[in-house]
Structures are given as structure tokens and as C-alpha cells.
Scaffold this active site. Sequence first.
Site, PDB file in Angstrom:
ATOM      1  N   HIS A  19      36.277  -7.823   1.077  1.00  0.00           N
ATOM      2  CA  HIS A  19      36.712  -8.384  -0.202  1.00  0.00           C
ATOM      3  C   HIS A  19      37.570  -9.634  -0.025  1.00  0.00           C
ATOM      4  O   HIS A  19      37.561 -10.512  -0.889  1.00  0.00           O
ATOM      5  CB  HIS A  19      37.412  -7.308  -1.024  1.00  0.00           C
ATOM      6  CG  HIS A  19      36.455  -6.246  -1.483  1.00  0.00           C
ATOM      7  ND1 HIS A  19      36.801  -4.918  -1.624  1.00  0.00           N
ATOM      8  CD2 HIS A  19      35.132  -6.343  -1.833  1.00  0.00           C
ATOM      9  CE1 HIS A  19      35.737  -4.238  -2.036  1.00  0.00           C
ATOM     10  NE2 HIS A  19      34.726  -5.083  -2.160  1.00  0.00           N
ATOM     11  N   HIS A  42      24.164  -4.310  -3.769  1.00  0.00           N
ATOM     12  CA  HIS A  42      24.529  -2.888  -3.717  1.00  0.00           C
ATOM     13  C   HIS A  42      25.879  -2.719  -4.407  1.00  0.00           C
ATOM     14  O   HIS A  42      26.915  -2.545  -3.763  1.00  0.00           O
ATOM     15  CB  HIS A  42      24.602  -2.397  -2.273  1.00  0.00           C
ATOM     16  CG  HIS A  42      23.306  -2.474  -1.535  1.00  0.00           C
ATOM     17  ND1 HIS A  42      22.793  -3.652  -1.045  1.00  0.00           N
ATOM     18  CD2 HIS A  42      22.406  -1.512  -1.217  1.00  0.00           C
ATOM     19  CE1 HIS A  42      21.632  -3.406  -0.438  1.00  0.00           C
ATOM     20  NE2 HIS A  42      21.372  -2.121  -0.537  1.00  0.00           N
ATOM     21  N   SER A 100      33.363  -4.625  -5.478  1.00  0.00           N
ATOM     22  CA  SER A 100      33.010  -6.047  -5.510  1.00  0.00           C
ATOM     23  C   SER A 100      32.604  -6.545  -6.901  1.00  0.00           C
ATOM     24  O   SER A 100      32.907  -7.695  -7.243  1.00  0.00           O
ATOM     25  CB  SER A 100      31.912  -6.341  -4.491  1.00  0.00           C
ATOM     26  OG  SER A 100      30.823  -5.458  -4.623  1.00  0.00           O
ATOM     27  N   GLU A 118      22.032  -1.745  -8.558  1.00  0.00           N
ATOM     28  CA  GLU A 118      22.445  -0.426  -8.076  1.00  0.00           C
ATOM     29  C   GLU A 118      21.305   0.559  -8.319  1.00  0.00           C
ATOM     30  O   GLU A 118      20.727   0.585  -9.400  1.00  0.00           O
ATOM     31  CB  GLU A 118      23.718   0.044  -8.780  1.00  0.00           C
ATOM     32  CG  GLU A 118      24.198   1.420  -8.361  1.00  0.00           C
ATOM     33  CD  GLU A 118      24.368   1.550  -6.849  1.00  0.00           C
ATOM     34  OE1 GLU A 118      23.865   2.549  -6.298  1.00  0.00           O
ATOM     35  OE2 GLU A 118      24.995   0.661  -6.229  1.00  0.00           O
ATOM     36  N   ASP A 143      16.410  -1.623  -6.664  1.00  0.00           N
ATOM     37  CA  ASP A 143      16.730  -1.846  -5.254  1.00  0.00           C
ATOM     38  C   ASP A 143      17.054  -3.320  -5.054  1.00  0.00           C
ATOM     39  O   ASP A 143      16.174  -4.174  -5.104  1.00  0.00           O
ATOM     40  CB  ASP A 143      15.528  -1.434  -4.399  1.00  0.00           C
ATOM     41  CG  ASP A 143      15.803  -1.546  -2.903  1.00  0.00           C
ATOM     42  OD1 ASP A 143      16.816  -2.174  -2.526  1.00  0.00           O
ATOM     43  OD2 ASP A 143      15.008  -1.010  -2.116  1.00  0.00           O
ATOM     44  N   GLY A 144      18.314  -3.615  -4.810  1.00  0.00           N
ATOM     45  CA  GLY A 144      18.740  -5.000  -4.708  1.00  0.00           C
ATOM     46  C   GLY A 144      18.123  -5.754  -3.550  1.00  0.00           C
ATOM     47  O   GLY A 144      17.916  -6.965  -3.634  1.00  0.00           O
ATOM     48  N   ASP A 164      25.361  -5.544   0.840  1.00  0.00           N
ATOM     49  CA  ASP A 164      26.298  -4.520   1.311  1.00  0.00           C
ATOM     50  C   ASP A 164      25.629  -3.143   1.321  1.00  0.00           C
ATOM     51  O   ASP A 164      26.030  -2.239   0.592  1.00  0.00           O
ATOM     52  CB  ASP A 164      27.526  -4.531   0.375  1.00  0.00           C
ATOM     53  CG  ASP A 164      28.557  -3.492   0.751  1.00  0.00           C
ATOM     54  OD1 ASP A 164      28.540  -3.028   1.897  1.00  0.00           O
ATOM     55  OD2 ASP A 164      29.379  -3.137  -0.120  1.00  0.00           O
TER      56      ASP A 164
END
Length: 281
Positions: A19, A42, A100, A118, A143-144, A164
Site C-alpha cells: 500500500h 483482485h 486497496s 472480485e 476474474d480480474g 494482487d
Amino acid sequence: MLSYRHSFHAGNFADVLKHIILIQNLEYLTKKDKPFCCIDTHAGPGKYELDGEYALKTREFENGIAKLWQRKDLPECVARYVSLIKRFNSPDKLTRYPGSPLITKQLLRDKDRLCLFELHNTEIKLLTAEANKDKRINVFHADGLTDCLKLLPPFERRGLVLIDPSYEIKSDYQQVVETLVAMHKRFATGTYALWYPVIERSRNQKLERAIKAGGINNVQLFELGIRADSNEHGMTASGMIVINPPWTLAAEMKQVLPWLAEVLGNNNEGFYRIETLVSDD
């Protein structure tokens, strides 16, 4: 993959590094007046309760954000990170940790966009509630790693992609490289920030070799470890691989990472890495 819950790990040393670097990248993008798009592949639920069942079971935040919470000697960019986390808490008590999506939301301007992916059925409901009809934010139950390609290049032609994954599946290490190469072909001027854990160092070495061979220039690595590499269960270090990083990032991390390694390292075993994986040719 669908069983992973970041609530067990929220606010740990890996989140601190991830972060801080996320904030550094976003602040750099805001230096120009032109709008940008941030894509989070994610996203998770958006925020985490550090006094909740999941976080208290592992208490990983105690060796992360909790160690920084009341310190008065924070390096400048660590201080900005802690200040942002404090917006979600009462002045004297640490009980919540923003993921995030909410960190990014704090730094968006009216003209910027945030796209959140997500896949987890429970997390997506919480994430959608946190977005709270903000017109700057789009939430995708998808699904990113595959679906975000449809958004590239963004119409703003400026942006950051945060990747991520949980790495619960070993094939994630290969898939993230394939995805990065595909993303870069569509949006070569974008900044990409890939988080990784260090659980078995050989996997990370393979990941780094694959990225070096991927045909992408201007790649830097920033890693923070709290104890020496080990064959025992658990994460000993984590890092961020950044493609097209801000030109200021390496210098800032040279000031921050030694300090974090000393403060968060276990029994003086803390360490860090700053490496250029591929030069900017």
C-alpha cells in the site's frame, strides 16, 4: 482461489509495503492534471475489521500497521500511508484497515476512474457496498486477470493496474506473467504493480526470470522480508514488481525499505531488495 480471505492477513507487513507503493504510484499520477484510470484485479471486500474474528485469529496486523501506528519517526511516505489509514479509525484506536480499493478511492480526483474486479461471492457483495454508488468506481464480479484486458487501453491513456492474486494455485505465478505481457501489448505506457509473496524462493526466482524474458522494459523490484528464507510454512517476505514506475520510486524506497526492515523484521532478520529487473532502454 475462491476460498481465500485476505481478512486473515489484513494490515500485515506485506500490506504495508504494497500500500505504500500503491500510494506512491497514485500520488505520482495526480501530479499531472490529466485524468487516469486505476484497475484493481483482485480487489477483495474493500475494508477489514482488525477487531474481527478473522484478523484476531492470526493477528498479523500486529507486525504490520500496528507497529507503525503511534510512531513519531516515520519516513515521509510511510507517514502519508499511516495518515491515510487513520482516516478509517478513531484517533487513538486501530480497529479498521482499508484495502486497496478504499485507499485508491481516497486519492481519486473527480475526473479519475477506478475499476474493481472480485470473483469471491461474499467479497463482491461487501465490495459493492463499499463502492456506494460512487460514479468514479465500477465493480465487476469477474476474474480480474482475464477480464480486465477488455478495459485496456483505458480511454484516459494514463493509468495503473494493481495485480494482487492470492497465489494459492501454483499456476498463478505463470499466469500473472502471461497476463502482464498481454496487458503491456495493449497498454505499453501504463504502470503495472504486481504483488508477490515469498514462500518458496525458487518460485520467485522463476517468476523473475519469466518477467525478464517477457519482452517488457523498465521493470523494478522492491521486496521486504521479516525473516530469512525458510522451508517452513509461511510467508517470510513479499514484494512488488513495478513496470513503468515513477522515476522517483526507487529513490524513495531506498530511504523507506531499510527502515521498514529494521522496524518490522523479526529478531534482527529483516531485509530488503531493490533491483532493476529490466532497464529502461
